[in-house]
Design a protein around this motif. Structure first.
Motif, PDB file in Angstrom:
ATOM      1  N   LYS A   1       2.975 -19.601  -8.847  1.00 25.17           N
ATOM      2  CA  LYS A   1       2.356 -19.768  -7.470  1.00 25.17           C
ATOM      3  C   LYS A   1       3.468 -19.434  -6.443  1.00 25.17           C
ATOM      4  O   LYS A   1       4.626 -19.646  -6.734  1.00 25.17           O
ATOM      5  CB  LYS A   1       2.380 -21.322  -7.339  1.00 25.17           C
TER       6      LYS A   1
ATOM      7  N   GLU B   1       4.385 -23.045  -1.937  1.00 23.19           N
ATOM      8  CA  GLU B   1       3.402 -23.699  -1.051  1.00 23.19           C
ATOM      9  C   GLU B   1       4.274 -24.138   0.163  1.00 23.19           C
ATOM     10  O   GLU B   1       3.712 -24.036   1.408  1.00 23.19           O
ATOM     11  CB  GLU B   1       2.791 -25.005  -1.745  1.00 23.19           C
ATOM     12  N   ASP B   2       5.453 -24.637   0.150  1.00 20.15           N
ATOM     13  CA  ASP B   2       6.348 -24.563   1.290  1.00 20.15           C
ATOM     14  C   ASP B   2       6.456 -23.370   2.257  1.00 20.15           C
ATOM     15  O   ASP B   2       6.494 -23.543   3.534  1.00 20.15           O
ATOM     16  CB  ASP B   2       7.676 -25.378   0.801  1.00 20.15           C
TER      17      ASP B   2
ATOM     18  N   GLU C   1      -0.946 -29.705   3.447  1.00 18.13           N
ATOM     19  CA  GLU C   1      -1.892 -30.098   2.242  1.00 18.13           C
ATOM     20  C   GLU C   1      -1.294 -31.293   1.589  1.00 18.13           C
ATOM     21  O   GLU C   1       0.255 -31.504   1.683  1.00 18.13           O
ATOM     22  CB  GLU C   1      -1.962 -28.863   1.384  1.00 18.13           C
TER      23      GLU C   1
ATOM     24  N   VAL D   1      -3.007 -18.008  -4.631  1.00 16.47           N
ATOM     25  CA  VAL D   1      -2.364 -19.162  -4.493  1.00 16.47           C
ATOM     26  C   VAL D   1      -3.139 -20.163  -5.910  1.00 16.47           C
ATOM     27  O   VAL D   1      -4.320 -20.217  -5.590  1.00 16.47           O
ATOM     28  CB  VAL D   1      -2.495 -19.963  -3.325  1.00 16.47           C
TER      29      VAL D   1
ATOM     30  N   GLU E   1      -3.080 -17.891   6.258  1.00 15.92           N
ATOM     31  CA  GLU E   1      -2.700 -17.901   5.060  1.00 15.92           C
ATOM     32  C   GLU E   1      -2.692 -16.595   4.082  1.00 15.92           C
ATOM     33  O   GLU E   1      -1.490 -16.386   3.521  1.00 15.92           O
ATOM     34  CB  GLU E   1      -3.504 -18.932   4.128  1.00 15.92           C
TER      35      GLU E   1
END
Lengths: 82, 253
Positions: free
Chosen positions: A26, A29-30, B54, A81, A42
């Protein structure tokens, strides 16, 4: 992003030890959230991060491959993602 | 006075655990609010919930930003509406130059606001001008976002980005942590120059020291997911001296 691969290793040295490995991971996410918090969508964030990550490698490729690789990377990276 | 942020009875949880338990906060244009409080009180959670990270679920209450319910918006849309978060731990993005990153951000924000894209020339002029605010070195342009930056440089870069994006509301999440006294002064001076009558700043901090430089109009104590006390800048001095226990004792009395 859907990904299919066939692993294939050809070896002409009988003392060599070879393994193949493919990993997918992945995108952080940060990192995506950091981009989004600055107003970057995104999808655009993923493209920026992936391109940045690959830049070092792409820069070392012969021109025609580099161009091709850039084009491939530019293909929508949506839903990559996870 | 124009109301920028209006949080009412906000409840939020992370992984099923309730962290914010009925938080109320109103921030008007032109104001600086400081949020202090013990570890685990929910300060960073508040920043995360407002900015749309999130993993945080709002279970009750509302948060309006400049008249819009921001809880319904994606994280990037909140930023485009003018909400900025200076991260406690700025994230490194290898291979993406600061300039490319910021120009992408700025142009997406402009597109959202139906403004024209910024020209390369105007953009570079802006970069030069704004980087002086926090005394960032010139080689910033060619460096990847936060990669290999010292702790102080990362925090200065956050304020530089704030200067470039000109938000209506900036939340500084422990921007003073890990800064030496010189860097603290530079960062605070940068923030003060960006402050005006149309924007607002929320400073989340553990230490009164930062508030000597960025002087707040209001100081709030956040404890156990709620704001339990609000005062002026003198409250921060009192907290520095006495800690938090007396507030909880007051509450129980």
């Amino acid at each position: 992003m859907r990904c299919a691969y066939i692993s294939y290793i050809e070896c002409n040295n009988n003392s060599a030890k070879l393994e193949h490995e493919a990993t997918t991971s992945k995108i952080g996410e940060d990192q995506i959230f950091y981009c989004q918090q600055r107003g970057i969508s995104e999808e655009k964030a993923i493209s920026l991060i992936v391109n940045g990550y690959c830049k070092d490698v792409l820069n070392k490729l012969p021109m025609e491959f580099a161009v091709e690789a850039q084009k491939l990377l530019a293909i929508s990276l949506e839903n990559s993602v996870g | 006075m124009k109301q920028l942020l209006n949080i009412k009875n906000l409840h939020a949880e992370v992984a099923g655990k309730e962290i914010l338990k009925g938080l109320n906060l109103t921030v008007n244009a032109g104001e600086v609010h400081a949020i202090m409080g013990p570890n685990g009180a929910g300060k960073s959670t508040l920043a995360s919930v407002l900015s749309g990270k999130e993993g945080y679920e709002v279970t009750e209450g509302s948060a309006d930003f400049d008249g819009k319910n921001i809880l319904e918006l994606e994280a990037d849309e909140r930023a485009k509406e003018g909400l900025f978060l200076a991260f406690q731990y700025p994230v490194e993005i290898p291979g993406v130059s600061n300039i490319n990153f910021l120009r992408t951000a700025l142009n997406e924000i402009r597109e959202y606001r139906k403004q024209e894209q910024i020209s390369a020339k105007d953009f570079m002029t802006m970069v030069r001008e704004k980087s002086k605010l926090v005394e960032l070195k010139d080689n910033l342009a060619s460096r990847s976002v936060n990669e290999g930056f010292s702790g102080g440089e990362k925090k200065r870069n956050e304020i530089f980005q704030m200067a470039m994006l000109e938000p209506k509301l900036a939340i500084l999440d422990e921007t003073d942590s890990g800064l030496d006294i010189d860097a603290l002064r530079i960062v605070a001076a940068g923030v003060n120059k960006l402050k005006n009558k149309d924007n607002a700043i929320i400073v989340i901090t553990h230490y009164q020291r930062l508030l000597d430089y960025i002087v707040p109009d209001f100081v709030h104590v956040l404890a156990d997911g709620k704001i339990v006390k609000t005062g002026d800048k003198n409250l921060a001095l009192e907290l520095e001296e006495k800690g938090y226990d007396w507030i909880f004792a007051d509450q129980k009395a």
